[in-house]
Design a protein around this motif. Structure first.
Motif, PDB file in Angstrom:
ATOM      1  N   UNK A  63      13.270   3.324 -19.185  1.00  0.00           N
ATOM      2  CA  UNK A  63      12.893   2.122 -18.464  1.00  0.00           C
ATOM      3  C   UNK A  63      12.541   2.381 -17.022  1.00  0.00           C
ATOM      4  N   UNK A  64      13.108   3.430 -16.429  1.00  0.00           N
ATOM      5  CA  UNK A  64      12.720   3.822 -15.090  1.00  0.00           C
ATOM      6  C   UNK A  64      11.524   4.746 -15.174  1.00  0.00           C
ATOM      7  N   UNK A  65      11.272   5.506 -14.117  1.00  0.00           N
ATOM      8  CA  UNK A  65      10.188   6.481 -14.124  1.00  0.00           C
ATOM      9  C   UNK A  65      10.812   7.866 -14.149  1.00  0.00           C
ATOM     10  N   UNK A  66      10.889   8.501 -15.319  1.00  0.00           N
ATOM     11  CA  UNK A  66      11.545   9.800 -15.406  1.00  0.00           C
ATOM     12  C   UNK A  66      10.756  10.885 -14.675  1.00  0.00           C
ATOM     13  N   UNK A  67      11.479  11.769 -14.044  1.00  0.00           N
ATOM     14  CA  UNK A  67      10.843  12.844 -13.287  1.00  0.00           C
ATOM     15  C   UNK A  67      10.088  13.805 -14.207  1.00  0.00           C
ATOM     16  N   UNK A 118       0.867  -1.186   0.000  1.00  0.00           N
ATOM     17  CA  UNK A 118       0.000   0.000   0.000  1.00  0.00           C
ATOM     18  C   UNK A 118       0.899   1.229   0.000  1.00  0.00           C
ATOM     19  N   UNK A 119       0.751   2.027  -1.020  1.00  0.00           N
ATOM     20  CA  UNK A 119       1.619   3.187  -1.147  1.00  0.00           C
ATOM     21  C   UNK A 119       0.893   4.294  -1.892  1.00  0.00           C
ATOM     22  N   UNK A 120       1.246   5.517  -1.560  1.00  0.00           N
ATOM     23  CA  UNK A 120       0.662   6.628  -2.298  1.00  0.00           C
ATOM     24  C   UNK A 120       1.500   6.870  -3.551  1.00  0.00           C
ATOM     25  N   UNK A 121       1.112   7.884  -4.317  1.00  0.00           N
ATOM     26  CA  UNK A 121       1.752   8.129  -5.611  1.00  0.00           C
ATOM     27  C   UNK A 121       3.246   8.372  -5.470  1.00  0.00           C
ATOM     28  N   UNK A 122       3.628   9.170  -4.453  1.00  0.00           N
ATOM     29  CA  UNK A 122       5.036   9.507  -4.307  1.00  0.00           C
ATOM     30  C   UNK A 122       5.872   8.268  -3.992  1.00  0.00           C
ATOM     31  N   UNK A 123       5.317   7.370  -3.186  1.00  0.00           N
ATOM     32  CA  UNK A 123       6.053   6.150  -2.866  1.00  0.00           C
ATOM     33  C   UNK A 123       6.200   5.265  -4.090  1.00  0.00           C
ATOM     34  N   UNK A 124       5.175   5.235  -4.951  1.00  0.00           N
ATOM     35  CA  UNK A 124       5.270   4.467  -6.186  1.00  0.00           C
ATOM     36  C   UNK A 124       6.420   5.008  -7.041  1.00  0.00           C
ATOM     37  N   UNK A 125       6.530   6.321  -7.099  1.00  0.00           N
ATOM     38  CA  UNK A 125       7.613   6.920  -7.860  1.00  0.00           C
ATOM     39  C   UNK A 125       8.964   6.555  -7.243  1.00  0.00           C
ATOM     40  N   UNK A 126       8.993   6.483  -5.892  1.00  0.00           N
ATOM     41  CA  UNK A 126      10.217   6.166  -5.179  1.00  0.00           C
ATOM     42  C   UNK A 126      10.719   4.774  -5.531  1.00  0.00           C
ATOM     43  N   UNK A 127       9.790   3.896  -5.918  1.00  0.00           N
ATOM     44  CA  UNK A 127      10.156   2.530  -6.271  1.00  0.00           C
ATOM     45  C   UNK A 127      10.534   2.395  -7.739  1.00  0.00           C
ATOM     46  N   UNK A 128      10.703   3.519  -8.413  1.00  0.00           N
ATOM     47  CA  UNK A 128      11.064   3.465  -9.829  1.00  0.00           C
ATOM     48  C   UNK A 128      12.401   2.778 -10.011  1.00  0.00           C
ATOM     49  N   UNK A 129      12.553   2.133 -11.113  1.00  0.00           N
ATOM     50  CA  UNK A 129      13.819   1.472 -11.407  1.00  0.00           C
ATOM     51  C   UNK A 129      13.583   0.338 -12.383  1.00  0.00           C
ATOM     52  N   UNK A 130      14.543   0.081 -13.219  1.00  0.00           N
ATOM     53  CA  UNK A 130      14.387  -0.954 -14.221  1.00  0.00           C
ATOM     54  C   UNK A 130      14.691  -2.332 -13.630  1.00  0.00           C
ATOM     55  N   UNK A 131      14.150  -3.384 -14.214  1.00  0.00           N
ATOM     56  CA  UNK A 131      14.563  -4.726 -13.803  1.00  0.00           C
ATOM     57  C   UNK A 131      16.010  -4.964 -14.207  1.00  0.00           C
TER      58      UNK A 131
END
Length: 355
Positions: free
Chosen positions: A296-300, A210-223
């Motif tokens: 591949x990540x989540x660009x700012x 369970x995470x809000x939008x900002x936390x989802x962004x924090x988990x950005x990263x490619x496999x």
């Protein structure tokens, strides 16, 4: 553990390891994150140093050998105590780590194997301070703990699944500027620092939280791509350009010739023949500094619009065909900081020398 396993971190497991359930239960295994990269090892036999990549001797005069040339005295010095006390040789096992264009590839130690004259091996966690990047303990991030009892063969798969889950869940916290993940697995060890098992991560686990939008962004990263290095990621992405059709706003397009006047950064991976984008940063009168990031990540700035540059201005845009406007992006240290995004131009150069 066979002789070959000394040089292959990914194959490490402690023979005949078994834990007994204590009277007072509590965590008895800890996991230390390990930097991503192919298996690498340094063998020190007296004054002789030999490198290994994936269990095979490294190239003479290659990248690993050049690292030895720069750090020979410190490498031999780190092994001298063991050798003076009767050890036959020392093998430091770890990974060859390279995920950013702006950073040189490096050896990351994880285990130190002390090989006796009779062939027996004692293994401990690598805590020597050979390279300057060794100075910070747990430099790949914070680990976690668990409780397991019985023989290793009975719970090794559980440790592997747990490691994959945690690395997948936290990979966005430890990523390079390129967008590639920094952590490739964990080394499990007991409360008395005895190494038990290396668990590689694939980052394919389904992670629910369970995470809000900002936390989802924090988990950005490619496999993890290939062996986890920058070179493997680039090769994979270039291959994708040849095998995957282009797509732009509901239509199939030919990536090699599709050149819309404008597009958003998040549209670029599917619409044009590019595997990443440049980030330029300037502050005041300083010359802009540039860094390349792989898609591949989540660009700012994924919604930022890039527009075709004029041919006369290619030098200003590092040879890229698309550029955004300067984006005001102040920080406490740089209150007048601005950022610009560039795409579809030359890639940064990488060393072509073998390992």
């Amino acid at each position: 553990m066979t002789a070959d396993d000394l040089y292959r971190l990914a194959r490490y497991s402690r023979p005949h390891f078994k834990t007994e359930k204590p009277e007072k239960t509590g965590p008895n295994l800890s996991a230390r994150p390990v930097f991503v990269g192919p298996d690498a090892a340094i063998e020190i036999d007296g004054d002789s140093i030999q490198g290994y990549i994936n269990g095979v001797p490294s190239a003479s005069g290659g990248q690993l050998a050049q690292l030895f040339d720069r750090y020979r005295e410190r490498i031999v010095g780190a092994a001298s105590t063991y050798l003076d006390n009767g050890a036959l040789k020392i093998v430091i096992a770890g990974t060859w780590h390279h995920i950013d264009f702006g950073s040189a590839p490096r050896f990351e130690g994880c285990l130190t194997h002390i090989v006796a004259n009779d062939g027996s091996v004692t293994t401990k966690l690598y805590d020597e301070r050979v390279f300057e990047w060794d100075e910070t303990p747990y430099r790949a991030g914070h680990g976690f703990i668990t409780s397991m009892f019985g023989e290793l063969a009975d719970f090794a798969e559980d440790l592997d699944r747990m490691a994959d889950y945690h690395v997948c869940k936290t990979r966005g916290r430890y990523i390079g500027a390129s967008g590639l993940p920094a952590v490739g697995g964990v080394i499990w060890f007991t409360n008395d620092d005895t190494p038990v098992l290396y668990s590689a991560a694939t980052c394919t686990s389904e992670v629910e939280f369970e995470a809000d939008y900002e936390q989802e962004e924090y988990l950005a990263g490619q496999p993890i791509i290939g062996d986890g290095t920058l070179a493997a990621a680039i090769a994979s992405k270039l291959n994708d350009l040849e095998t995957e059709l282009g797509w732009f706003r509901g239509k199939d397009v030919d990536r090699s010739s599709h050149r819309p006047r404008k597009l958003k950064l998040r549209e670029a991976p599917d619409a044009i023949e590019a595997i990443g984008y440049w980030i330029q940063v300037r502050s005041g009168e300083d010359e802009p500094r540039s860094e390349f990031c792989l898609f591949g990540g989540v660009p700012e700035w994924k919604h930022e619009v890039l527009e075709k540059t004029a041919e006369a201005d290619t030098d200003e845009y590092l040879g890229n065909l698309y550029a955004s406007d300067w984006i005001y992006d102040p920080t406490h240290q740089e209150p007048d900081r601005e950022v610009r995004l560039l795409a579809l131009g030359p890639l940064p150069t990488l060393s072509c020398q073998p390992l």
